[in-house]
Design an enzyme around this catalytic site. Sequence first.
Site, PDB file in Angstrom:
ATOM      1  N   LYS A  33      77.844 -11.430 157.139  1.00  0.00           N
ATOM      2  CA  LYS A  33      78.173 -12.828 156.706  1.00  0.00           C
ATOM      3  C   LYS A  33      76.870 -13.518 156.831  1.00  0.00           C
ATOM      4  CE  LYS A  33      79.632 -14.306 161.339  1.00  0.00           C
ATOM      5  NZ  LYS A  33      78.502 -15.169 161.404  1.00  0.00           N
ATOM      6  N   THR A  34      75.963 -13.445 157.655  1.00  0.00           N
ATOM      7  CA  THR A  34      74.854 -13.762 157.823  1.00  0.00           C
ATOM      8  C   THR A  34      74.078 -13.883 156.611  1.00  0.00           C
ATOM      9  OG1 THR A  34      74.882 -13.580 160.341  1.00  0.00           O
ATOM     10  CG2 THR A  34      72.497 -14.327 159.347  1.00  0.00           C
ATOM     11  N   ASP A 225      79.426 -21.897 159.882  1.00  0.00           N
ATOM     12  CA  ASP A 225      79.611 -20.782 160.081  1.00  0.00           C
ATOM     13  C   ASP A 225      80.540 -20.637 161.304  1.00  0.00           C
ATOM     14  OD1 ASP A 225      79.198 -17.951 160.576  1.00  0.00           O
ATOM     15  OD2 ASP A 225      77.197 -18.173 161.653  1.00  0.00           O
ATOM     16  N   GLU A 226      81.339 -19.501 161.623  1.00  0.00           N
ATOM     17  CA  GLU A 226      81.953 -19.152 162.541  1.00  0.00           C
ATOM     18  C   GLU A 226      83.398 -20.517 162.595  1.00  0.00           C
ATOM     19  OE1 GLU A 226      81.955 -16.792 163.982  1.00  0.00           O
ATOM     20  OE2 GLU A 226      80.019 -15.905 164.496  1.00  0.00           O
ATOM     21  N   GLN A 256      88.349 -12.933 164.890  1.00  0.00           N
ATOM     22  CA  GLN A 256      87.480 -13.150 166.094  1.00  0.00           C
ATOM     23  C   GLN A 256      87.402 -14.364 166.572  1.00  0.00           C
ATOM     24  OE1 GLN A 256      83.545 -11.052 165.473  1.00  0.00           O
ATOM     25  NE2 GLN A 256      84.457 -10.689 163.393  1.00  0.00           N
ATOM     26  N   ARG A 616      81.531  -4.751 168.268  1.00  0.00           N
ATOM     27  CA  ARG A 616      80.239  -4.837 168.633  1.00  0.00           C
ATOM     28  C   ARG A 616      79.397  -3.371 168.615  1.00  0.00           C
ATOM     29  NH1 ARG A 616      80.137  -8.929 166.992  1.00  0.00           N
ATOM     30  NH2 ARG A 616      82.149  -8.242 166.581  1.00  0.00           N
TER      31      ARG A 616
END
Length: 773
Positions: A33-34, A225-226, A256, A616
């Site tokens: 996504k980044t 974002d997020e 998340q 992770r």
Amino acid sequence: MKNYLDELNEPQRLAAETTEGPLMVIAGAGSGKTRVLTYRIAHLIEKGVDPFNILSLTFTNKAAREMKERISAVIGASEAKSLWMGTFHSIFARILRVEATKLGYPSDFTIYDSQDAQSVMRKVIDELQLDKDIYKAKQVLHRISQFKNNLITVRAYQNTPELMEADAAAMKPRMGDIYRAYVDRCFKSGAMDFDDLLLRTNEVLTRFPEVLAKYQERFKYILVDEYQDTNHSQYLIVKALASRYENLCVVGDDAQSIYAFRGANIRNILSFQKDYADAKVIPLEQNYRSTKTIVGAANQVIAQNRDQLEKNVWTANEDGETIPVYRALSDADEARYVASQIFELQMTQHLKNDQIAILYRTNAQSRAIEEALRKRSLPYRVFGGTSFYQRKEIKDLVAYLRLLINQNDEEALLRVINYPVRGIGQTTINKLMIAADELQITVFQVLENIRQYAAKLGINAGTVNKLDEFMTMMKSFQVMLKSHDVYEVSMHVAKTTKLIGMLKEDDTPEGISRLENIQELLNSIQGYVEEQKQLDEGDPSLSGFLENVALSTDADNEDDDKNKISLMTVHLAKGLEFPAVFIVGLEENLFPSMMNLNTRQELEEERRLFYVALTRAEKFAHLTYSVSRFRWGKITDSEPSRFLEEIDDKYLDWKNLNVGLPINNSGLNTNLFDDYNDIPKFERKEKPAKNTETSSFIPKAKMKPVAEAKITNQANGEAVNLAADKIVVHDRFGRGKVISLEGEPGNVKATILFDNAGEKKLLLNFAKLKVIV
């Protein structure tokens, strides 16, 4: 035209190229996504959009910096500098520097961090003469934070009987008085806490339509974002700013969403299409991070949640190794296993320390792990401890610097007026505060005219001279700031106040470390000034530096020696990735937490937390649980987490399953000599129906009902009998009614139905209850 978009897969490229109208990108774990956000911004600029018209909101300064660096590499640094990119708090602080005067704040308002806010709150509670055991500063601030993030001002609170009744039931009937006093004190000091940065931005956009119009026109393209971590206040600001052009792109993953305790509202992302009927939705489903085994196991767990957006995360990576699940005898055994497996990974896979993370649900779990790592001489770093800017010596010097730009900052003034010691006692300080309160002016203003007020306040001539000397010193610093750069002034302040001299006298290791910290702060000020002078719209001012300090987060502060094993809670691990991850303490009532098993929503957030932990890991994931653990001052039996039984056996490699099994009459473990026999197959119960809220992994022993039990009444310290139908008050859950008691003498549990917190089971040995009726 650069062909950087060719680096993206088809859904990623579609997301980057869809620039007009509302867009929701559902980004699965490790789906890049980044990169999508970075290339989308680069593509907007390539299309001719002015970087000044692009707003990109992140959740850490570190994430913003990394994105800016990537964008600079694609389109050039000069264009990237013009972007409005940063955290919600840093961007809104920047807006408020311009607009806050409309609300009566100075443009150089101070930003209080959590320690400052707690210090102010303790003073408020003292002034109102309230019981500190009932009105705990941290708990009261958390409640006020909830109000602010839901746009409940003091006036709105006082006009909402339900809120006042809820606080009264929780034995905090003076909450409204505290809220007003706290807000008034911050306003008088020209200060805002973190929540104010959101609340006041909402206020200025709502009360002043011309301000809203200005920023709507400025931010024609908005990226968030997020998005699953936004709270109600952030949601409303974004919605208002985007309402003119609706070129709003939100990126997030409902799987998340793990910050409900901070006010994050998962409904913001789940309801995006209701807010924007014409929104385009693009799922990013290919995981580039983890092995097929890790992705498959994580998918099976998160599939148990009902409330989620549809997506199917997959990976083209290798299958990878099965996930070891170690059954430990105790938390010490668990820690030894983790340390030995880390050593083995380093020997066989040549992993470095910084490629390994140990994740746990609560900070308290780190103790045993730290001991085991030290015995193996494995270097580690615990995240979430005292950050650099929270250390006493740093806050002392920063307080002096804060006073130079905001003389009304009472919290900073009270911190340094007699530090280093200059003979101004607490009695004198109390007199100054009382005078300021009675005269409705600031303490600084009282000090400016101290000779006028001294006789009335009963302050002797010697003390007046000391106060005068302090004020003369502070005024000289302010004059110097007008003609010298921030680094020179800061160095002068550190020396003239004798902060450096005092620390030099302390030649203990702690004293030397504190002196080094002051030097590091001065170095960071020098670095900041030099960097800002090089930027097109740089701000090398003291207020700019202090804002940067106030808005820094633990994730933004890097350790110089990075080659260490990372120890942290799962919450802190979000957004990170490691080749090897150990998730410890996978037991019922620990992970998932016993505090979050009251509703389906709470359980589903715990499950999302485990999903975050597992995803992770890139290549190696290890899971551990213990059959007993030292908790609440004694050894308690544990049962494995329900999350383990939600994963198919094909993904797992169960270890040490004979630990904790019953012994035979000879006193020997019947499986002691498994080296010579087939290891017994792990017997798993049939999987529970999807979304069950109770674990059927190991049945709990039934406890016997009891009629009554003796407890110490917290109201008066006397022993009383507790029985069904008694009305009690708990310091956390408030008022409740006892439903039943069960257990054995000395180890009784009470089932209590609380008015606001619902039904809870409490261990009477530890529950602090006040019996009312």
